[in-house]
Design a protein around this motif. Sequence first.
Motif, PDB file in Angstrom:
ATOM      1  N   ASP A 266       0.863  -1.372  -0.150  1.00  0.00           N
ATOM      2  CA  ASP A 266       0.065  -0.028  -0.027  1.00  0.00           C
ATOM      3  C   ASP A 266       0.763   1.325   0.070  1.00  0.00           C
ATOM      4  O   ASP A 266       0.775   2.284   0.834  1.00  0.00           O
ATOM      5  N   HIS A 267       1.962   1.327  -0.934  1.00  0.00           N
ATOM      6  CA  HIS A 267       2.714   2.331  -1.202  1.00  0.00           C
ATOM      7  C   HIS A 267       3.594   2.741  -0.071  1.00  0.00           C
ATOM      8  O   HIS A 267       4.292   3.826   0.163  1.00  0.00           O
ATOM      9  N   GLU A 268       3.814   1.863   1.015  1.00  0.00           N
ATOM     10  CA  GLU A 268       4.731   2.121   1.974  1.00  0.00           C
ATOM     11  C   GLU A 268       5.737   0.664   2.176  1.00  0.00           C
ATOM     12  O   GLU A 268       5.534  -0.351   1.816  1.00  0.00           O
ATOM     13  N   PRO A 269       7.114   1.259   2.513  1.00  0.00           N
ATOM     14  CA  PRO A 269       8.026   0.098   2.447  1.00  0.00           C
ATOM     15  C   PRO A 269       7.444  -0.803   3.684  1.00  0.00           C
ATOM     16  O   PRO A 269       7.050  -0.172   4.651  1.00  0.00           O
ATOM     17  N   ILE A 270       7.750  -2.073   3.712  1.00  0.00           N
ATOM     18  CA  ILE A 270       7.348  -2.939   4.585  1.00  0.00           C
ATOM     19  C   ILE A 270       8.516  -4.129   4.722  1.00  0.00           C
ATOM     20  O   ILE A 270       9.004  -4.523   3.947  1.00  0.00           O
ATOM     21  N   ALA A 271       8.707  -4.434   5.976  1.00  0.00           N
ATOM     22  CA  ALA A 271      10.042  -5.542   6.208  1.00  0.00           C
ATOM     23  C   ALA A 271       9.332  -6.745   6.366  1.00  0.00           C
ATOM     24  O   ALA A 271       8.315  -7.078   7.080  1.00  0.00           O
ATOM     25  N   ILE A 272       9.755  -7.899   5.440  1.00  0.00           N
ATOM     26  CA  ILE A 272       9.141  -9.157   5.358  1.00  0.00           C
ATOM     27  C   ILE A 272      10.196  -9.906   5.800  1.00  0.00           C
ATOM     28  O   ILE A 272      11.231 -10.051   5.189  1.00  0.00           O
ATOM     29  N   ASP A 273      10.071 -10.794   6.721  1.00  0.00           N
ATOM     30  CA  ASP A 273      10.765 -12.065   7.168  1.00  0.00           C
ATOM     31  C   ASP A 273      10.304 -13.112   6.399  1.00  0.00           C
ATOM     32  O   ASP A 273       9.571 -13.698   6.960  1.00  0.00           O
ATOM     33  N   VAL A 274      10.929 -13.453   5.278  1.00  0.00           N
ATOM     34  CA  VAL A 274      10.477 -14.493   4.504  1.00  0.00           C
ATOM     35  C   VAL A 274      10.569 -15.744   4.978  1.00  0.00           C
ATOM     36  O   VAL A 274       9.823 -16.674   4.469  1.00  0.00           O
ATOM     37  N   GLY A 275      11.130 -15.983   6.089  1.00  0.00           N
ATOM     38  CA  GLY A 275      11.370 -17.498   6.883  1.00  0.00           C
ATOM     39  C   GLY A 275      10.175 -17.676   7.668  1.00  0.00           C
ATOM     40  O   GLY A 275       9.957 -18.618   7.917  1.00  0.00           O
ATOM     41  N   LYS A 276       9.289 -16.422   7.888  1.00  0.00           N
ATOM     42  CA  LYS A 276       8.168 -16.647   8.862  1.00  0.00           C
ATOM     43  C   LYS A 276       6.823 -17.022   7.786  1.00  0.00           C
ATOM     44  O   LYS A 276       6.973 -16.673   6.609  1.00  0.00           O
ATOM     45  N   SER A 277       5.810 -17.056   8.445  1.00  0.00           N
ATOM     46  CA  SER A 277       4.626 -17.191   7.665  1.00  0.00           C
ATOM     47  C   SER A 277       3.805 -15.973   7.167  1.00  0.00           C
ATOM     48  O   SER A 277       4.448 -15.081   7.782  1.00  0.00           O
TER      49      SER A 277
END
Lengths: 509, 116, 89
Positions: free
Chosen positions: B81-92
């Motif tokens: 939604d137009h904002e940077p977001i941190a995703i830990d791809v090792g998590k669900s």
Amino acid sequence: MDMKVQKAKLGLKEKYRLMTRDLGWTPSYQPHEKLYPYAAYEGIVIHDWDKWEDPFRLTMDAYWKYQAEKDRKFYAIIDAHAQNNGHLNITDARYLSALKIFLQAISPGEYCAHKGFARAGREFPGVGTQVACQMQSIDELRHAQTQIHALSSYNRYYDGFHAFIQMRDRMWYNSVPRSFFDDAMTGGPFEFMVAIGFSFEYVLTNLLFVPFMSGAAYNGDMATVTFGFSAQSDEARHMTLGLECIKFILEQDPANLPIVQRWLDKWFWRGLRLLSLVGTMMDYMLPKRVMSWAEAWEIYAEDNGSALFKDLARYGIRPPKGWKDAAKARDHISHQFMLAFYQWSFGTAFHGWIPSEADLDWLSSKYPETFDRHYRPRWDYFKKLADAGTQFRNVGLAKLCQCCQMPCVFTEPDDPTLLCHRERVIDGHRYHFCSDHCREIVEHEPEKYVQAWMPMNQLFQGTSGGGGIENWMRWVNLVDGKDNGDFVGSRDQRNFAAWRGMATSNNGT
Amino acid sequence: MAVVALKPYPLRPVDGIEHYHGDQLVYWSWDHHLMFAAPFITCPSPSTRVVDFLEATIRPLIAADPDADRVDWTCVEWIRDHEPIAIDVGKSFSENGIGHKDLLRFRTPGMNTLCG
Amino acid sequence: MSQVFIVLQSNEETRAIVEAIEQDNPRAKVTRQPAMVRIDAPEHLVIRRTTVEEKTGGAFDLQSLHINLVTLGGHVSEDEDELSLSWNH
């Protein structure tokens, strides 16, 4: 010798008065509001319905006479087409894809317009308007019938025409025209009139019929030229009705202006999205082209449209909100669509293909600002993959716009390298849109659009045939390996070449 | 604003998460990679590890792009939604707070073979 | 200056009509495209029944124009003697 007594001929104005106005009456045992229950709730104020007049002053007797003549001309050509293997006179079997899209997406829309105008003719309290709407309703029914009839002669020989009725309801890309007309038909009579009678007919259908039918003539397709021009001969009357209605509404009461302006903004944008498909047909699916989509847009939208909106300015009307973004998209949309259709051709009831070098050169010359920079490299790469025997297939399903239901193939108005993403949470649910304008339409009337039946989403709900691609194909009546896929290697390509060979030589194959 | 109507016209969404048999819709888009005509719609289980879904579903979908092999999921920049977001791809998905009908855009600066 | 326009199918019936338009509207521009003919004129364009009748030598009902009409742009005004197109600005 007896002298024939010449009866004084009625003047056109007199005849129009007698045969329309005088058909009306003032109800005596029911109140007016009960007779016309949908005339007021949209907020449009009308003081005097008699101020409305058809500038053509066409009365029903003359209407039947001219329509009968149009139909006689039409069926003479359709008969000749069937008797002389007219289907073999088209320039190239690729052209059939344009006809398939027309039959699946546009002809059912004519039928919807027929139903909509029948209703508008009943719901408007003015008798002049009732008569004009009734004529238009009959016209639209004639258009649906003549189109289906003309294209049925192609169905005898080629794939993809056989299930247009089921596909209208179930095929993913046909939810675009379907939602467009459903939206219009579920509006009140005034919104329907501004939507279809004015925004669609006056501002946009010239782009559909005029260059496209002229293109059909150029490509040897007499059947389509005939139904196209036969339908179009009614459009001039429809456009005039649309324009008269909007002038009439605006002249009746100043309170009508903001309501009409909002409808114009909405329906210009919805119509533009729908007609993007036509741009693709014009630029890519006509083997011989009369003009590009960009050129047609310049003539029929920019030049004619700006004359129209200059004229309406005296009522306080401004050009639709999406006008500028539409102009920015002009040099992009046909390419974005054809690239999409090519990679999704496993799921379309028409064929896709990579344009030839000559066609790519034509596109470069017609779109000097955009084609070589943004689109030709993609076609070149697709061609490289196809030549290597690893043809690109995009088997991912597409995100659809909650408003127009188009797959979101459009780029940012000011950045052709980035897809346009818009979203909004409404009452705890998230929705996605292709553009600012589609989002604004939904924000204004969320009740209508949150219930949209989105084909891709439904696939995951398991409703469209029970889940899985094979079930889905059965459910939409798509015959895998025949209706869909690349034109190169298709049955249409093989059959057309073989039959044309038989028609032009004595060596049967 | 609300629709103009003669009778009450309630909001009746048809796309709620309850229709997706325990899964949820997630959209994906690779910025500046227009070989793929539109964002992808997918339907993973919220308990799936993001990286497992990316490798099993998204990587094959984008494989035809000449940049695809170089995409490292732990290095891409994610936008929601137009904002940077941190995703830990090792998590669900649910551990990352990714909900029904979220659109996840990923950026791979410097990679622009086809649409640069 | 805004253009009004009319587009007719190109066939035997419209040949005389197009000639009449050219005669009555010296500033009109005629463009021939596949299967149709387009006539643009600045601000105003008129089709006169009598001019068409001079060309064909027979009676002409202006309303029969509907049969061969493809499209038009501008406000329409029609009576038994002429059909005109114009913008009001």
